[in-house]
Design an enzyme around this catalytic site. Structure first.
Site, PDB file in Angstrom:
ATOM      1  N   ARG A   1       0.990  43.004   4.008  1.00  0.00           N
ATOM      2  CA  ARG A   1       1.773  43.728   4.992  1.00  0.00           C
ATOM      3  C   ARG A   1       1.824  45.222   4.605  1.00  0.00           C
ATOM      4  NH1 ARG A   1       7.128  41.487   7.371  1.00  0.00           N
ATOM      5  NH2 ARG A   1       6.854  39.966   5.715  1.00  0.00           N
TER       6      ARG A   1
ATOM      7  N   ASN B   1      -0.519  30.566   2.809  1.00  0.00           N
ATOM      8  CA  ASN B   1       0.607  29.709   2.414  1.00  0.00           C
ATOM      9  C   ASN B   1       1.922  30.294   2.926  1.00  0.00           C
ATOM     10  OD1 ASN B   1       0.405  31.777   0.312  1.00  0.00           O
ATOM     11  ND2 ASN B   1       1.972  30.636  -0.800  1.00  0.00           N
TER      12      ASN B   1
ATOM     13  N   ALA C   1       5.285  30.224   5.452  1.00  0.00           N
ATOM     14  CA  ALA C   1       6.223  29.165   5.829  1.00  0.00           C
ATOM     15  C   ALA C   1       5.668  28.418   7.045  1.00  0.00           C
ATOM     16  CB  ALA C   1       7.571  29.789   6.157  1.00  0.00           C
TER      17      ALA C   1
ATOM     18  N   ASP D   1       3.430  25.086  -7.816  1.00  0.00           N
ATOM     19  CA  ASP D   1       2.708  26.238  -7.254  1.00  0.00           C
ATOM     20  C   ASP D   1       1.259  26.261  -7.719  1.00  0.00           C
ATOM     21  OD1 ASP D   1       4.709  27.290  -5.726  1.00  0.00           O
ATOM     22  OD2 ASP D   1       5.420  28.688  -7.231  1.00  0.00           O
TER      23      ASP D   1
ATOM     24  N   GLY E   1       0.945   7.386 -22.219  1.00  0.00           N
ATOM     25  CA  GLY E   1      -0.005   6.284 -22.273  1.00  0.00           C
ATOM     26  C   GLY E   1       0.527   5.132 -23.102  1.00  0.00           C
ATOM     27  N   GLY E   2      -0.358   4.278 -23.558  1.00  0.00           N
ATOM     28  CA  GLY E   2       0.068   3.092 -24.278  1.00  0.00           C
ATOM     29  C   GLY E   2       0.357   3.320 -25.754  1.00  0.00           C
ATOM     30  N   GLN E   3       0.069   4.507 -26.267  1.00  0.00           N
ATOM     31  CA  GLN E   3       0.254   4.769 -27.701  1.00  0.00           C
ATOM     32  C   GLN E   3       1.581   5.497 -27.911  1.00  0.00           C
ATOM     33  OE1 GLN E   3      -1.945   3.584 -29.775  1.00  0.00           O
ATOM     34  NE2 GLN E   3      -3.651   3.170 -28.387  1.00  0.00           N
TER      35      GLN E   3
ATOM     36  N   GLN F   1       2.825  32.547  -5.458  1.00  0.00           N
ATOM     37  CA  GLN F   1       2.038  31.971  -6.555  1.00  0.00           C
ATOM     38  C   GLN F   1       1.018  30.906  -6.152  1.00  0.00           C
ATOM     39  OE1 GLN F   1       2.627  29.393 -10.655  1.00  0.00           O
ATOM     40  NE2 GLN F   1       4.394  30.429  -9.866  1.00  0.00           N
ATOM     41  N   SER F   2       1.425  29.972  -5.278  1.00  0.00           N
ATOM     42  CA  SER F   2       0.555  28.816  -5.037  1.00  0.00           C
ATOM     43  C   SER F   2      -0.784  29.228  -4.421  1.00  0.00           C
ATOM     44  CB  SER F   2       1.267  27.800  -4.133  1.00  0.00           C
ATOM     45  OG  SER F   2       1.523  28.373  -2.870  1.00  0.00           O
TER      46      SER F   2
ATOM     47  N   ARG G   1       2.653  31.532  14.781  1.00  0.00           N
ATOM     48  CA  ARG G   1       3.389  32.599  15.493  1.00  0.00           C
ATOM     49  C   ARG G   1       2.606  33.909  15.491  1.00  0.00           C
ATOM     50  NH1 ARG G   1       7.755  30.054  12.963  1.00  0.00           N
ATOM     51  NH2 ARG G   1       7.884  31.548  11.241  1.00  0.00           N
TER      52      ARG G   1
ATOM     53  N   LYS H   1      10.911  25.475   3.938  1.00  0.00           N
ATOM     54  CA  LYS H   1      10.290  26.407   2.996  1.00  0.00           C
ATOM     55  C   LYS H   1      10.443  25.790   1.615  1.00  0.00           C
ATOM     56  CE  LYS H   1      10.967  30.712   5.467  1.00  0.00           C
ATOM     57  NZ  LYS H   1      11.334  32.119   5.412  1.00  0.00           N
ATOM     58  N   VAL H   2       9.439  25.904   0.812  1.00  0.00           N
ATOM     59  CA  VAL H   2       9.506  25.215  -0.485  1.00  0.00           C
ATOM     60  C   VAL H   2       9.023  26.120  -1.618  1.00  0.00           C
ATOM     61  CG1 VAL H   2       8.464  23.330  -1.824  1.00  0.00           C
ATOM     62  CG2 VAL H   2       9.357  22.881   0.449  1.00  0.00           C
TER      63      VAL H   2
ATOM     64  N   GLU I   1       8.488  26.319  -6.123  1.00  0.00           N
ATOM     65  CA  GLU I   1       8.061  25.531  -7.280  1.00  0.00           C
ATOM     66  C   GLU I   1       8.982  24.354  -7.644  1.00  0.00           C
ATOM     67  OE1 GLU I   1       5.365  25.815  -9.582  1.00  0.00           O
ATOM     68  OE2 GLU I   1       6.269  24.011 -10.368  1.00  0.00           O
TER      69      GLU I   1
HETATM   70  N1  CAO Z   1       2.063  41.566   8.736  1.00  0.00           N
HETATM   71  C1  CAO Z   1       3.145  41.253   9.444  1.00  0.00           C
HETATM   72  N2  CAO Z   1       3.944  40.204   9.186  1.00  0.00           N
HETATM   73  C2  CAO Z   1       3.599  39.441   8.140  1.00  0.00           C
HETATM   74  C3  CAO Z   1       2.485  39.695   7.344  1.00  0.00           C
HETATM   75  C4  CAO Z   1       1.680  40.817   7.681  1.00  0.00           C
HETATM   76  N3  CAO Z   1       0.592  41.135   6.982  1.00  0.00           N
HETATM   77  N4  CAO Z   1       2.421  38.761   6.371  1.00  0.00           N
HETATM   78  C5  CAO Z   1       3.481  37.945   6.560  1.00  0.00           C
HETATM   79  N5  CAO Z   1       4.195  38.341   7.621  1.00  0.00           N
HETATM   80  C6  CAO Z   1       5.377  37.716   8.174  1.00  0.00           C
HETATM   81  C7  CAO Z   1       5.159  36.310   8.630  1.00  0.00           C
HETATM   82  O1  CAO Z   1       4.488  36.294   9.850  1.00  0.00           O
HETATM   83  C8  CAO Z   1       6.576  35.794   8.721  1.00  0.00           C
HETATM   84  O2  CAO Z   1       7.150  36.227   9.921  1.00  0.00           O
HETATM   85  P1  CAO Z   1       7.911  35.265  10.981  1.00  0.00           P
HETATM   86  O3  CAO Z   1       8.735  34.321  10.198  1.00  0.00           O
HETATM   87  O4  CAO Z   1       8.701  36.252  11.791  1.00  0.00           O
HETATM   88  O5  CAO Z   1       6.893  34.565  11.789  1.00  0.00           O
HETATM   89  C9  CAO Z   1       7.261  36.562   7.622  1.00  0.00           C
HETATM   90  O6  CAO Z   1       6.352  37.560   7.186  1.00  0.00           O
HETATM   91  C10 CAO Z   1       7.715  35.779   6.414  1.00  0.00           C
HETATM   92  O7  CAO Z   1       6.731  34.842   6.006  1.00  0.00           O
HETATM   93  P2  CAO Z   1       7.201  33.580   5.170  1.00  0.00           P
HETATM   94  O8  CAO Z   1       8.253  32.856   5.955  1.00  0.00           O
HETATM   95  O9  CAO Z   1       6.017  32.809   4.756  1.00  0.00           O
HETATM   96  O10 CAO Z   1       7.834  34.270   3.878  1.00  0.00           O
HETATM   97  P3  CAO Z   1       9.215  33.936   3.149  1.00  0.00           P
HETATM   98  O11 CAO Z   1       9.347  34.958   2.078  1.00  0.00           O
HETATM   99  O12 CAO Z   1      10.357  33.846   4.087  1.00  0.00           O
HETATM  100  O13 CAO Z   1       9.000  32.483   2.526  1.00  0.00           O
HETATM  101  C11 CAO Z   1       7.855  30.883   1.138  1.00  0.00           C
HETATM  102  C12 CAO Z   1       8.272  32.349   1.340  1.00  0.00           C
HETATM  103  C13 CAO Z   1       6.939  30.852  -0.055  1.00  0.00           C
HETATM  104  C14 CAO Z   1       9.086  30.016   0.892  1.00  0.00           C
HETATM  105  C15 CAO Z   1       7.123  30.370   2.393  1.00  0.00           C
HETATM  106  O14 CAO Z   1       6.065  31.234   2.658  1.00  0.00           O
HETATM  107  C16 CAO Z   1       6.627  28.942   2.247  1.00  0.00           C
HETATM  108  O15 CAO Z   1       7.375  27.978   2.336  1.00  0.00           O
HETATM  109  N6  CAO Z   1       5.300  28.792   2.072  1.00  0.00           N
HETATM  110  C17 CAO Z   1       4.665  27.492   1.998  1.00  0.00           C
HETATM  111  C18 CAO Z   1       4.946  26.798   0.695  1.00  0.00           C
HETATM  112  C19 CAO Z   1       4.543  27.636  -0.482  1.00  0.00           C
HETATM  113  O16 CAO Z   1       3.432  28.102  -0.627  1.00  0.00           O
HETATM  114  N7  CAO Z   1       5.457  27.763  -1.407  1.00  0.00           N
HETATM  115  C20 CAO Z   1       5.112  28.363  -2.687  1.00  0.00           C
HETATM  116  C21 CAO Z   1       5.920  29.521  -2.917  1.00  0.00           C
HETATM  117  S1  CAO Z   1       5.520  30.202  -4.452  1.00  0.00           S
HETATM  118  O17 CAO Z   1       3.959  30.152  -4.497  1.00  0.00           O
END
Ligand code: CAO
Length: 424
Positions: free
Chosen positions: A37, A95, A97, A167, A246-248, A16-17, A103, A135-136, A138
């Site tokens: 992906r 956005n 992790a 988000d 606010g103040g009201q 979402q974010s 990586r 990882k974070v 909403e």
């Molecule tokens: N091709 C191949 N691999 C891909 C890819 C693609 N097109 N797109 C993503 N991937 C891989 C990433 O490289 C990652 O792999 P590794 O961990 O092995 O390096 C893997 O997919 C998972 O990515 P992720 O860790 O970002 O995804 P997640 O589902 O585990 O976590 C989230 C989700 C949202 C918690 C995390 O992305 C995060 O903390 N983001 C930053 C904060 C944020 O935006 N939070 C809001 C979430 S709601 O909007």
């Protein structure tokens, strides 16, 4: 001509974010190319599914006006295509992790080297420090940013809000950073790194509560209803229910029909300049001159009593009648509108704040359009792309791949199952 026409965005966002940010850029006219992906796509495509087999509303409502290309970023050929995209694009947004983009081999240093004019924008949960690797989501951001501790009622637990300030709120912040960086690039010729932490964005939106935290040192917060109730303050900003920020003084009050309708309520603000009009309206003209009620400081210890009296009046009217009666008198009130009521509000459709969109898999659906209206850059909402819908188009038209080279990319599997015919 749209405001950001000619700007290309490599959209590496998901959930979402990030998508909130890139959807705004697309609405401002940028060419947003969403990288997903192969065969999987943004996880939200298949989250909270209401029409089996179709992209979910979670996905469609956050990804309008974008193109979708499938690229495996861990495949060598995929990295080559991504490198070409970085060369071509003005902005990269992600956005993932913490550490994930590094990586993949696309750290800021590397991206900047490939294209010194590119703006690389990222959302993470926390900024540098103790929690930077987390990882974070909403609600975690709402809690860590100070919103939850100041939301809800004093005698209840912390509460998260329905508005997605963690988000979508962070996405809006990032969008502003990107557009500002594009503006600076006009003069400097250089790209830059833009980052927003979700904790920081929520804290920015909860700024008035940090104001109150410091005011506590100077004494009790007299505009909080807790003051009028004689309950002492601790050393942190308490939850203040529906007190106005606010103040009201303000509260949510019952309206006619509240017994059966969960949204038969109105917000009512006792604004000082219209106090006399309020007294006349609710049938308490004596309060206009009574020294115990006539001034805002005198009323502070009687706010519960005053709002109970106003509520006895609001309970005799519907929330719409209250709006119609109070507005001409400049008494600030606001009906508590349900999503159902908003979805039926023709006025919001007329301004484009609500839109009807058609989708080949799911048929027509409602969405929230662009809330930012620009006279020289109006928004036309276009349905979200199907997974990989524009893979061939982007490879050929944007990146200029053709002939054997294009066939090699497709055969590598790095860009999903592109139909050979489509690629010719
Ligand atoms: N091709 C191949 N691999 C891909 C890819 C693609 N097109 N797109 C993503 N991937 C891989 C990433 O490289 C990652 O792999 P590794 O961990 O092995 O390096 C893997 O997919 C998972 O990515 P992720 O860790 O970002 O995804 P997640 O589902 O585990 O976590 C989230 C989700 C949202 C918690 C995390 O992305 C995060 O903390 N983001 C930053 C904060 C944020 O935006 N939070 C809001 C979430 S709601 O909007």
């Amino acid at each position: 001509m749209k405001a950001l026409e000619g700007i290309k965005v490599l959209d590496f966002t998901h959930v979402q974010s990030g998508p909130t940010c890139t959807q705004l850029l697309a609405w401002f006219g940028a060419d947003v190319i969403k990288v997903e992906r192969p065969g999987v796509g943004d996880a939200t495509r298949k989250q909270l599914v209401d029409v089996p087999g179709a992209d979910s509303l979670y996905f469609t409502m956050l990804n309008h006006n974008k193109r979708s290309i499938e690229i495996d970023s861990k495949n060598e050929m995929g990295k080559k295509v991504l490198t070409r995209l970085i060369e071509e694009c003005d902005v990269l947004v992600e956005n993932f992790a913490p550490g994930a983009i590094d990586r993949m081999g696309f750290s800021w240093e590397r991206v900047h080297k490939i294209n010194p004019r590119i703006i690389m924008a990222s959302i993470k949960g926390f900024g540098p420090g103790q929690y930077e690797d987390c990882k974070v989501y909403e609600n975690i951001a709402q809690c860590a940013g100070g919103s939850a501790s100041t939301t809800g009622f004093r005698d209840g637990p912390p509460v998260v809000t329905g508005a997605q300030i963690g988000d979508s709120g962070t996405g809006v912040h990032l969008c502003l950073g990107i557009v500002t960086a594009l503006f600076q690039r006009e003069r400097s010729g250089r790209g830059q790194r833009v980052t927003v932490a979700m904790q920081d964005a929520v804290l920015n939106l909860a700024r008035v509560k940090m104001r109150d935290q410091q005011r506590l040192a100077a004494g009790p917060l007299t505009e909080y209803s807790q003051f009028g109730e004689g309950i002492p303050f601790g050393d942190t900003v308490p939850r203040a229910g529906n007190d106005s920020g606010g103040g009201q003084p303000g509260r949510i009050l019952k309206c006619k029909g509240w017994e059966t309708d969960p949204n038969a309520y109105t917000y009512f603000i006792c604004q000082a300049p219209v106090w006399e009009k309020i007294c006349d309206l609710i049938g308490e003209p004596g309060w206009k001159t009574d020294p115990g009620y006539a001034t805002p400081p005198a009323r502070l210890d009687k706010l519960n009593l005053i709002f109970e009296r106003i509520e006895r009046w609001t309970m005799t009217k519907t929330k719409v009648e209250i709006m119609d009666l109070c507005n001409p008198l400049d008494i600030p009130v606001g009906p508590i509108l349900s999503m159902k009521e908003i979805a039926a509000d023709d006025g919001l459709f007329a301004t484009g704040t609500m839109v009807r969109v058609d989708h080949p898999e799911r048929g027509p659906y409602l969405s929230v359009g662009c809330p930012i209206k620009m006279s020289e850059s109006p928004t036309d909402v276009v349905r979200s792309p199907l997974l990989g819908e524009h893979t061939t188009e982007v490879l050929t038209d944007v990146l200029g791949f053709a002939g054997e080279e294009l066939q090699r990319i497709i055969a590598s599997g790095a860009v999903g199952k592109v139909k050979a015919a489509a690629a010719e």
